[in-house]
Design a protein around this motif. Structure first.
Motif, PDB file in Angstrom:
ATOM      1  N   TRP A 238      29.821  35.877  49.979  1.00  0.00           N
ATOM      2  CA  TRP A 238      29.657  34.595  49.596  1.00  0.00           C
ATOM      3  C   TRP A 238      30.474  33.927  48.165  1.00  0.00           C
ATOM      4  CZ3 TRP A 238      27.369  39.065  49.478  1.00  0.00           C
ATOM      5  CH2 TRP A 238      27.016  39.654  48.464  1.00  0.00           C
ATOM      6  N   HIS A 239      31.376  34.900  47.660  1.00  0.00           N
ATOM      7  CA  HIS A 239      31.877  34.431  46.763  1.00  0.00           C
ATOM      8  C   HIS A 239      33.150  35.029  46.413  1.00  0.00           C
ATOM      9  CE1 HIS A 239      32.811  32.865  42.337  1.00  0.00           C
ATOM     10  NE2 HIS A 239      32.061  31.957  42.870  1.00  0.00           N
ATOM     11  N   SER A 240      34.091  34.521  45.741  1.00  0.00           N
ATOM     12  CA  SER A 240      35.413  35.399  45.427  1.00  0.00           C
ATOM     13  C   SER A 240      35.336  36.594  44.558  1.00  0.00           C
ATOM     14  CB  SER A 240      36.469  34.336  45.093  1.00  0.00           C
ATOM     15  OG  SER A 240      36.277  33.990  43.764  1.00  0.00           O
ATOM     16  N   ASP A 241      34.125  36.638  43.675  1.00  0.00           N
ATOM     17  CA  ASP A 241      34.309  37.805  42.562  1.00  0.00           C
ATOM     18  C   ASP A 241      33.313  38.841  43.175  1.00  0.00           C
ATOM     19  OD1 ASP A 241      31.647  36.632  42.410  1.00  0.00           O
ATOM     20  OD2 ASP A 241      32.059  36.059  40.394  1.00  0.00           O
ATOM     21  N   ILE A 242      33.101  39.033  44.459  1.00  0.00           N
ATOM     22  CA  ILE A 242      32.083  40.137  44.912  1.00  0.00           C
ATOM     23  C   ILE A 242      32.870  41.290  45.215  1.00  0.00           C
ATOM     24  CG2 ILE A 242      30.146  40.674  46.534  1.00  0.00           C
ATOM     25  CD1 ILE A 242      29.778  38.154  44.873  1.00  0.00           C
ATOM     26  N   TYR A 243      32.485  42.790  44.808  1.00  0.00           N
ATOM     27  CA  TYR A 243      33.137  43.862  45.252  1.00  0.00           C
ATOM     28  C   TYR A 243      32.204  44.559  46.185  1.00  0.00           C
ATOM     29  CZ  TYR A 243      34.846  43.711  40.434  1.00  0.00           C
ATOM     30  OH  TYR A 243      35.622  43.164  39.294  1.00  0.00           O
TER      31      TYR A 243
ATOM     32  N   LEU B  86      23.903  41.234  39.046  1.00  0.00           N
ATOM     33  CA  LEU B  86      23.963  41.227  37.574  1.00  0.00           C
ATOM     34  C   LEU B  86      24.523  40.044  36.974  1.00  0.00           C
ATOM     35  CD1 LEU B  86      25.526  44.906  36.695  1.00  0.00           C
ATOM     36  CD2 LEU B  86      22.976  44.167  36.894  1.00  0.00           C
ATOM     37  N   SER B  87      24.480  39.692  35.715  1.00  0.00           N
ATOM     38  CA  SER B  87      25.011  38.341  35.174  1.00  0.00           C
ATOM     39  C   SER B  87      25.779  38.741  34.036  1.00  0.00           C
ATOM     40  CB  SER B  87      23.828  37.589  34.884  1.00  0.00           C
ATOM     41  OG  SER B  87      23.040  37.270  35.640  1.00  0.00           O
ATOM     42  N   LEU B  88      26.957  39.439  34.172  1.00  0.00           N
ATOM     43  CA  LEU B  88      28.242  40.003  33.301  1.00  0.00           C
ATOM     44  C   LEU B  88      29.125  38.734  32.966  1.00  0.00           C
ATOM     45  CD1 LEU B  88      28.540  43.527  34.485  1.00  0.00           C
ATOM     46  CD2 LEU B  88      26.857  42.705  32.782  1.00  0.00           C
ATOM     47  N   ALA B  89      29.735  38.640  31.776  1.00  0.00           N
ATOM     48  CA  ALA B  89      30.601  37.861  31.927  1.00  0.00           C
ATOM     49  C   ALA B  89      31.909  38.302  32.550  1.00  0.00           C
ATOM     50  CB  ALA B  89      31.241  37.884  30.125  1.00  0.00           C
ATOM     51  N   GLN B  90      32.692  37.236  33.067  1.00  0.00           N
ATOM     52  CA  GLN B  90      33.706  37.771  33.848  1.00  0.00           C
ATOM     53  C   GLN B  90      34.984  38.209  33.136  1.00  0.00           C
ATOM     54  OE1 GLN B  90      35.504  34.560  36.502  1.00  0.00           O
ATOM     55  NE2 GLN B  90      33.875  34.650  37.844  1.00  0.00           N
ATOM     56  N   PRO B  91      35.773  39.179  33.679  1.00  0.00           N
ATOM     57  CA  PRO B  91      37.134  39.569  33.078  1.00  0.00           C
ATOM     58  C   PRO B  91      37.796  38.531  32.733  1.00  0.00           C
ATOM     59  CG  PRO B  91      36.465  40.926  34.971  1.00  0.00           C
ATOM     60  CD  PRO B  91      35.817  39.662  35.109  1.00  0.00           C
ATOM     61  N   ARG B  92      38.534  38.621  31.540  1.00  0.00           N
ATOM     62  CA  ARG B  92      39.537  37.446  31.208  1.00  0.00           C
ATOM     63  C   ARG B  92      41.000  38.004  30.706  1.00  0.00           C
ATOM     64  NH1 ARG B  92      37.038  32.789  32.779  1.00  0.00           N
ATOM     65  NH2 ARG B  92      34.707  32.717  31.835  1.00  0.00           N
ATOM     66  N   TRP B  93      41.692  37.903  31.437  1.00  0.00           N
ATOM     67  CA  TRP B  93      43.211  38.273  31.294  1.00  0.00           C
ATOM     68  C   TRP B  93      43.251  40.039  31.211  1.00  0.00           C
ATOM     69  CZ3 TRP B  93      47.160  35.063  32.438  1.00  0.00           C
ATOM     70  CH2 TRP B  93      46.895  33.631  32.255  1.00  0.00           C
ATOM     71  N   SER B  94      43.518  40.491  29.903  1.00  0.00           N
ATOM     72  CA  SER B  94      43.289  41.825  29.941  1.00  0.00           C
ATOM     73  C   SER B  94      42.114  42.185  29.321  1.00  0.00           C
ATOM     74  CB  SER B  94      44.519  42.254  28.794  1.00  0.00           C
ATOM     75  OG  SER B  94      44.425  41.775  27.797  1.00  0.00           O
TER      76      SER B  94
ATOM     77  N   GLY C  97      34.493  51.334  33.416  1.00  0.00           N
ATOM     78  CA  GLY C  97      34.179  52.418  32.644  1.00  0.00           C
ATOM     79  C   GLY C  97      33.100  53.222  33.309  1.00  0.00           C
ATOM     80  N   CYS C  98      32.012  52.442  33.109  1.00  0.00           N
ATOM     81  CA  CYS C  98      30.566  52.495  33.563  1.00  0.00           C
ATOM     82  C   CYS C  98      30.549  52.934  34.835  1.00  0.00           C
ATOM     83  CB  CYS C  98      29.583  51.181  33.126  1.00  0.00           C
ATOM     84  SG  CYS C  98      29.375  50.803  31.505  1.00  0.00           S
ATOM     85  N   MET C  99      31.185  52.043  35.704  1.00  0.00           N
ATOM     86  CA  MET C  99      31.280  52.522  37.288  1.00  0.00           C
ATOM     87  C   MET C  99      31.880  53.696  37.305  1.00  0.00           C
ATOM     88  SD  MET C  99      29.745  50.135  38.605  1.00  0.00           S
ATOM     89  CE  MET C  99      29.767  50.584  40.183  1.00  0.00           C
TER      90      MET C  99
ATOM     91  N   LYS D 155      39.744  50.774  37.536  1.00  0.00           N
ATOM     92  CA  LYS D 155      40.890  49.727  37.329  1.00  0.00           C
ATOM     93  C   LYS D 155      40.189  48.432  38.354  1.00  0.00           C
ATOM     94  CE  LYS D 155      44.846  52.834  36.783  1.00  0.00           C
ATOM     95  NZ  LYS D 155      46.104  52.974  37.552  1.00  0.00           N
ATOM     96  N   ALA D 156      39.571  48.617  39.410  1.00  0.00           N
ATOM     97  CA  ALA D 156      39.023  47.891  40.114  1.00  0.00           C
ATOM     98  C   ALA D 156      38.029  46.927  39.544  1.00  0.00           C
ATOM     99  CB  ALA D 156      38.730  48.090  41.475  1.00  0.00           C
ATOM    100  N   PHE D 157      37.238  47.571  38.731  1.00  0.00           N
ATOM    101  CA  PHE D 157      36.063  46.817  38.242  1.00  0.00           C
ATOM    102  C   PHE D 157      36.434  46.361  36.872  1.00  0.00           C
ATOM    103  CE2 PHE D 157      33.694  48.741  41.280  1.00  0.00           C
ATOM    104  CZ  PHE D 157      32.584  47.681  41.930  1.00  0.00           C
ATOM    105  N   ASN D 158      37.481  46.630  36.503  1.00  0.00           N
ATOM    106  CA  ASN D 158      37.875  46.250  35.163  1.00  0.00           C
ATOM    107  C   ASN D 158      38.610  44.781  35.118  1.00  0.00           C
ATOM    108  OD1 ASN D 158      36.648  47.847  33.185  1.00  0.00           O
ATOM    109  ND2 ASN D 158      38.334  49.186  33.005  1.00  0.00           N
ATOM    110  N   ALA D 159      38.893  44.426  36.516  1.00  0.00           N
ATOM    111  CA  ALA D 159      39.521  43.129  36.945  1.00  0.00           C
ATOM    112  C   ALA D 159      38.733  42.496  37.979  1.00  0.00           C
ATOM    113  CB  ALA D 159      40.837  43.334  37.242  1.00  0.00           C
ATOM    114  N   LEU D 160      38.897  41.232  38.082  1.00  0.00           N
ATOM    115  CA  LEU D 160      38.196  40.548  39.212  1.00  0.00           C
ATOM    116  C   LEU D 160      38.844  40.856  40.423  1.00  0.00           C
ATOM    117  CD1 LEU D 160      38.510  36.935  37.835  1.00  0.00           C
ATOM    118  CD2 LEU D 160      36.396  38.144  38.171  1.00  0.00           C
TER     119      LEU D 160
END
Length: 698
Positions: free
Chosen positions: A394-399, A453-461, A366-368, A27-32
Motif C-alpha cells: 500500500w506504500h513504497s516504504d513497506i518491507y 510502527l512510526s519511526l523516522a525514515q532513513p535519510r541518505w546515509s 541492527g535491531c532487526m 542492510k535492507a532495514f537501514n535503508a528504504l
C-alpha cells in the motif's frame, strides 16, 4: 609518509577489534526498501490478492464472501452434513475474517482515499452479515445441538473447545433468549457502542476554562482563545512543579457530560450481562479467560497490592527526597502529578546520558539483525527480506519478511510498515490479515500479518535510529507477529493472538524481557557507522534504567485494574458517582491520595476498549515474568527452552484454554498467590541489580 602509514596501520588495527559487516537483513532495514521497476506491468494486487488490483476489488470480495456464507449456512443446517460442525464454522469465520481484517487494516492505513472508503464499506457490509448470522436461529440450534450432545462425526478435545467458543460468541448477542429479551440485548449493545464512542471522544477533548476561573499565577502557562484558557494535557515532563500541578487540576476537572456517559455505559453493560445470565459485566467479560472470573482477579489484585505496598512506599519516599532537593522546600510531598516526572528524572540520571546518546547504537537494521539472531537461536527461524511484487503493498516504504524455519520452510509473512507518514496512525500495533489453519488437503494456510510502527525514515546515509523505548516496542510488536507465525492450529478462529485477552499479550511482553537483557543486546547494539559495540557501562546503565520505581508503577496498574473491576462488578449495581468510587478504590490500592475536585477516570478511555479486562496487562506481565524466570533468565538463547515454549504455548494459540497451557508449561497451579509472588520476586531481583550496579559504579 612513514608517519601516515604508521597511523593508518594503527587505525586499521584499532578498528579491526570492532568493525564487522551488517547482515543483508540489517542492510535492507537501514535503508528504504528498493523500488522495483515494473517492467512486466503485472499487478499482483494488494497482499497478492488479484481482486485488489484496484479498490473496486473490495466490492467483489464482499459479494464473494456473502455467497460463500450462504453456502456454509446451508451446509451447517443440512441433514446430509459430511463435515464436522466446527470445521464448517471455522471456514465461515475464516471467510468473514479474511475480508473484515483486511478491510479494517486498509481502512486505517492505506494512503489513498478510494481504498479507505471501499474498505470502510466492506467493513460495514461484513458487520451486517455478522449481525444477520447472530440472529439465525437454525444455525445456532445446529451448533448448540453439537456442543451439548456431540457431533455425529468424530471430534477431538480441541474441536469441542473451539465449538464451545463459537457457541459463546453466538450467545453474547442473546440469540438463545426469548425474542423480546433478545431485541433488548441488541438495543443494549447498540447503546454501549454509541456511549463508548462518545465517551472516548470526550476523553481527549481539551479543558476550556474562563480566564477569570484560572489563578493569575498560572494563567500564562496555557494558551488562550478569547476569554478562555485551553488546557490540552497533563504536562508530565514539565520541570515546574507549579505547572505540573496546574495542568493536573485543570485538565482533570469533573465533567457532568462525561460522568453521565460513563454512568450510562456502565449501567447498560450491567443490564446486558444480567440479560445474558451473568451476575455482572465483569463475569461476562472474563468468561473463558485465563483468570476465569472476577473473584480470582480480585484475589490476585489484593495479594499483589499487599506485597507492593511497602515497596511502593519506598519509591514514593525517594521521589519526595528528589522533590525536596529540587524545589528547596523541606515540607514538599510527592503528589499525583509528580510521579511521571520523577520516574523519568531518575531514569535519565541513572543513564548518565541523554537518551539520544544511545540512538546511534540501535539502528533499525541492527535491531532487526538482533531479532533474527534471537529467533534463530530459540526456534531455528530466520527472517528473510523478500521482494514485494508490483501492487502488493500500500506504500513504497513497506518491507516484507518471510519467517522461514530451518526444516519446516516458510511459516508465514510479516509486512513491516515501520515509517511515519501523513495520515498514518501513530500507535505501534499488529494486524492479522490472514490467520493460519490446517487445510483439508493437509497443507497449512500461512498466516499473514502487518507490524506497524512510526519511526523516522532513513535519510541518505543515516538509518532510522531507535530510542531504548522504541527497541522495546519493536520487540513487543514482533512478539505478536511471531505468535502468529509459530502457531500451528487446526482452526484459524483460535490461531496465534486469537486467544483470551489476558493471555494474548504474554508472548509480546516476554519479548520485552529479551530486549532488556544485556546478553541479547550485546549481539546487535553497535554504532551504525563504526560498528563499535555499545560499551559495557552504557549497556548496564541502560538495562538498569528500565527498572527504577517498578513497584510504584506496578501499584498504579493495580489501582487502575481494581477500579475497572469495581466499575464493572458490584459497583455497577450500586450506581452512584464514579468519582466517589475512584476515591474509595484509590485509598485502598494506591499510595498517593486522591486529589480533590479531579476526575481522572473521565479521561480513562481504556474503560471502553478494555471494560473489565484492564487487569489483563498485569496478568500478562506476571505470566511472562514467570516464564522468563523459569526458562530464559539463565540463558536467553536456550534452544531447548525455545522449542518447548513454542510447542507447549505458542503453537496452540487459543485452541487450548490458556490457564491449562500455563499450568502445564510451568508445572505449577496458577493461583493468585503464585502469580503475585512471581511479580514481586522480579521487582526485588531488579532492585538488587540496580543497587549492585550503583555500588559497582560508586
Amino acid at each position: 609518509m612513514l608517519l601516515n602509514r604508521t597511523f593508518l596501520s594503527w587505525l586499521h588495527r584499532k578498528r579491526s577489534r570492532w568493525v564487522s559487516t551488517w547482515t543483508p537483513l540489517a542492510k535492507a532495514f537501514n535503508a528504504l526498501p528498493a523500488r522495483r521497476i515494473n517492467l512486466t506491468r503485472v499487478d499482483v494486487g494488494l497482499f497478492r490478492m488479484p481482486e485488489l488490483r484496484s479498490f473496486e476489488g473490495f466490492y467483489l470480495l464482499r459479494d464473494n464472501v456473502e455467497t460463500r456464507t450462504q453456502e456454509l449456512i446451508s451446509e451447517a443446517i443440512s441433514s446430509q452434513r459430511r463435515r464436522k460442525m466446527v470445521d464448517i464454522f471455522d471456514e465461515l469465520s475464516d471467510s468473514l475474517c479474511k475480508v473484515a481484517d483486511l478491510a479494517e487494516f486498509v481502512r486505517v492505513a492505506h494512503p489513498q482515499s478510494k481504498y479507505t472508503q471501499a474498505a470502510e464499506q466492506a467493513c460495514i457490509c461484513i458487520c451486517g452479515m455478522v449481525e444477520r448470522l447472530n440472529t439465525h436461529k437454525p444455525i445456532y440450534k445446529a451448533l448448540s445441538q453439537v456442543v451439548e450432545h456431540g457431533d455425529k462425526l468424530p471430534t477431538s478435545e480441541v474441536d469441542r473447545h473451539v465449538a464451545s467458543l463459537f457457541l459463546f460468541d453466538f450467545e453474547q448477542c442473546g440469540i438463545h433468549l426469548r425474542e423480546e429479551e433478545r431485541l433488548r440485548v441488541v438495543r443494549l449493545n447498540d447503546c454501549i457502542l454509541q456511549l463508548g464512542q462518545k465517551f472516548m471522544n470526550g476523553a481527549v477533548q481539551p479543558s476550556v476554562l474562563a480566564r477569570s476561573h484560572v489563578p493569575v499565577a498560572i494563567r500564562n502557562y496555557f494558551p488562550t482563545t478569547g476569554d478562555n484558557v485551553i488546557v490540552t494535557g497533563l504536562c508530565t515532563s514539565a520541570e515546574s512543579v507549579q505547572l505540573r500541578e496546574a495542568a493536573y487540576r485543570l485538565y482533570l476537572q469533573p465533567s457532568d457530560s462525561q460522568e453521565s456517559l460513563l454512568r450510562d455505559l456502565l449501567l447498560c453493560r450491567h443490564e446486558l450481562a444480567r440479560s445474558c445470565g451473568f451476575d455482572t459485566y465483569a463475569h461476562r467479560a472474563l468468561n473463558g479467560s485465563t483468570m476465569e472470573g472476577p473473584e480470582i482477579v480480585r484475589e490476585f489484585i489484593d495479594q499483589l497490592s499487599e506485597k507492593l505496598r511497602p515497596r511502593a512506599d519506598a519509591d514514593f519516599a525517594r521521589m519526595t527526597k528528589m522533590k525536596r532537593r529540587e524545589s528547596g522546600q523541606a515540607g514538599a510531598m510527592t503528589e499525583m502529578w509528580d510521579t511521571p516526572y520523577f520516574t523519568s528524572q531518575l531514569r535519565r540520571q541513572s543513564l548518565k546520558a541523554h537518551t539520544n546518546e544511545f540512538l546511534p547504537f540501535f539502528s533499525l537494521g541492527g535491531c532487526m539483525e538482533g531479532l533474527d539472531n534471537l529467533l534463530q537461536a530459540l526456534y531455528g527461524v530466520r527472517l528473510e527480506n523478500t521482494d514485494i511484487e508490483p501492487g502488493e503493498s500500500w506504500h513504497s516504504d513497506i518491507y516484507k519478511l518471510a519467517a522461514v524455519h530451518e526444516t519446516e520452510g516458510v511459516l508465514g509473512y510479516i509486512y513491516c510498515d515501520f515509517f511515519e507518514r501523513a495520515g498514518k496512525p501513530s500507535q505501534d500495533c499488529h494486524f492479522t490479515i490472514q490467520g493460519g489453519k490446517r487445510l483439508p488437503d493437509g497443507t497449512y494456510q500461512l498466516p499473514v500479518v502487518v507490524v506497524m510502527l512510526s519511526l523516522a525514515q532513513p535519510r541518505w546515509s543515516l538509518p532510522s535510529l531507535l530510542s531504548p523505548a522504541r527497541v522495546d516496542n519493536l520487540f513487543h510488536e514482533m512478539g505478536h507477529a511471531m505468535h502468529s507465525m509459530l502457531a500451528r492450529t487446526e482452526h484459524q478462529h483460535v490461531t496465534g493472538t486469537r486467544c483470551s485477552t489476558d493471555f494474548a499479550e504474554v508472548p509480546s511482553v516476554l519479548m520485552e524481557y529479551f530486549a532488556g537483557d544485556p546478553r541479547v543486546l550485546r549481539t546487535f547494539a553497535r554504532h551504525f557507522q563504526t560498528h563499535k559495540p555499545i560499551s559495557e557501562d552504557m549497556l548496564m546503565r541502560l538495562c538498569a534504567s528500565k527498572h527504577h520505581f517498578a513497584a510504584s508503577e506496578t501499584q498504579l496498574q493495580v489501582f487502575y485494574s481494581a477500579l475497572d473491576q469495581e466499575y464493572h462488578g458490584t459497583g455497577a449495581r450500586q450506581g452512584g458517582n464514579s468519582t466517589e468510587t475512584l476515591r474509595s478504590v484509590q485509598s485502598r490500592y494506591y499510595g498517593l491520595p486522591y486529589v480533590e475536585n479531579t476526575a481522572w477516570q473521565l479521561r480513562f478511555s481504556h474503560l471502553v476498549g478494555y471494560g473489565a479486562k484492564y487487569y489483563a496487562y498485569l496478568v500478562s506481565k506476571t505470566i511472562a515474568s514467570w516464564i522468563w524466570q523459569t526458562y530464559f533468565e539463565a540463558n536467553p538463547f536456550n534452544r531447548q527452552a525455545g522449542e518447548k515454549y513454542r510447542s507447549e504455548i505458542l503453537a496452540h494459540g487459543g485452541a487450548v484454554p490458556s490457564r491449562k497451557l500455563v499450568t502445564n508449561f510451568l508445572q505449577r497451579e496458577m493461583t493468585p498467590s503464585v502469580l503475585a509472588n512471581s511479580l514481586i520476586n522480579e521487582i526485588d531481583s531488579d532492585e538488587l541489580k540496580i543497587k549492585d550496579l550503583m555500588v559497582g559504579r560508586g
